[in-house]
Design an enzyme around this catalytic site. Structure first.
Site: not given
Ligand code: PLP
Length: 388
Positions: A72-73, A198, A324
């Site tokens: 996702g990031t 993600s 996080c």
């Molecule tokens: N955006 C949201 C709303 C999330 O909950 C998360 C994950 O915690 C992310 C972005 C980041 O995704 P990834 O962990 O796949 O990098």
């Protein structure tokens, strides 16, 4: 003493779906590179394209509009490109809601001076009037707005915001990472030009994601350059097993999403009915549309860290806000943006459920909760006068 663990932290990450695991194991057996033209390469390509079709179908776009990323990031970082345009004008500003994930708040490839924060209401929902004011007469902007908040579960008015942004000549990126698999949505109906997803929030593996192109966005600068993979939008040999796992997780989730989430919502509501019985408890965002699987609540005097450890010792995994930020002492930026004071924010406990959560899980969780809430002394309550 029971050794069975109860996992109720699905918004942090989900257990791997058996279908995803099977697809990954099969993919790991393949020797080919998806870019090779021989039979081995074509077999690997087949798995990637099958997964692309599954992801595209789940959000209502065509397969060529899906770009696989390392999570996702990375999808968010790819989306947040200065100079991006859907119409004629390239965007020079990034607007983000105050309750976005850190990956969005950090602004991707935008410089800090180009980032502006749109306020949210006390219920954690985007303030559309503030959005209008920020856009009025200004240069075209990219709005990055989540569909559902990872901490509170609050749904955001994405379609309304998109209409406002488009009328001002801007572009809309939607972080749908928490919404996928919990609430059905179509990219076009959201008015989204770009959508981030993600795999690990939907029973797929960690480290795989996708950026979905909902419109003919120009100027999307690759984050990774090299080979021409993903139609030149993301270089590097594809993570075939991870992508196959993502596709299988999506395919397993979508057909029963409505029934699964109705069941999960009942379990969540049962939890909340019990939390309400504790004096002074606060359930955040309960008066707005929320994800069916999420509850964020606080009881003044019961610190979240203490509660999370208490739950853990009782065999129940829950969270104190987002994964996080749970290592940090600071209260959640989401609750702060909603006007919640630091004392109450530091008591916030997040419980999030998923498709395999059961009545037994909820009973174990409630048993642990009753013990924790029962340990609260009258003095604890008196020392924390703040109410939200
Ligand atoms: N955006 C949201 C709303 C999330 O909950 C998360 C994950 O915690 C992310 C972005 C980041 O995704 P990834 O962990 O796949 O990098």
């Amino acid at each position: 003493m029971t050794t069975e663990r109860v996992y109720l932290d699905w918004n942090a990450t989900t257990p791997l779906r058996p279908e995803a695991r099977a697809a990954m194991v099969a993919a790991l057996e393949l020797a080919g590179n998806p870019s090779s033209i021989h039979a081995e390469g074509r077999a690997a390509r087949g798995l990637v394209e099958q997964a692309r079709a599954a992801v595209a179908g789940a959000v209502g776009v065509t397969a060529r509009d899906v770009v696989f990323t390392s999570g996702g990031t990375e999808a968010i970082t790819l989306a947040l490109t200065p100079g991006l345009r859907v119409g004629s004008q390239p965007v020079e500003r990034l607007l983000v809601s105050a309750v976005e994930h850190a990956a969005v708040l950090s602004g991707g490839r935008f410089a800090p001076a180009q980032i502006e924060v749109v306020e949210v209401t006390r219920e954690g929902v985007l303030d559309l009037e503030h959005l209008r004011r920020l856009l009025a007469g200004g240069r075209p902007a990219l709005l990055s707005l989540m569909l559902a908040n990872n901490e509170t579960g609050a749904m955001q008015p994405v379609a309304e915001a998109a209409e406002i942004v488009h009328a001002a000549g801007g572009v809309v990126h939607v972080d749908a990472i928490q919404a996928l698999g919990k609430v059905p949505f179509r990219t076009k109906e959201l008015g989204a030009d770009l959508v981030s997803l993600s795999a690990h929030k939907i029973g797929g593996p960690k480290g795989v994601g996708a950026l979905v192109l909902g419109a003919d966005a120009q100027g999307l600068e690759p984050v990774l350059r090299g080979g021409g993979q993903e139609l030149g939008r993301r270089a590097g040999t594809e993570n075939v097993a991870g992508i196959a796992g993502f596709g299988a997780a999506v395919a397993a989730t979508m057909p029963t999403i409505v029934a699964d989430m109705a069941r999960v919502e009942n379990l969540r509501n049962r939890l909340e009915a019990n939390v309400r019985q504790t004096n002074d408890s606060v359930i955040f965002c309960e008066s707005v549309a929320r994800l069916p699987n999420t509850t964020l609540f606080a009881v003044p005097g019961l610190r979240a860290e203490t509660a999370v450890i208490g739950f853990d010792l009782a065999g129940v995994a829950v969270s104190s806000g987002s994964a996080c930020s749970s290592g940090k002492v600071q209260p959640s930026h989401v609750l702060r943006a909603m006007g919640c004071g630091p004392e109450l924010a530091q008591s916030a406990i997040r419980i999030s459920l998923g498709w395999s959560s059961s009545e037994t899980d909820i009973e174990a969780c409630l048993k642990a909760w009753k013990k924790l809430a029962g340990n609260l002394t009258k003095r604890d309550h008196e020392t924390v006068p703040e109410r939200f």
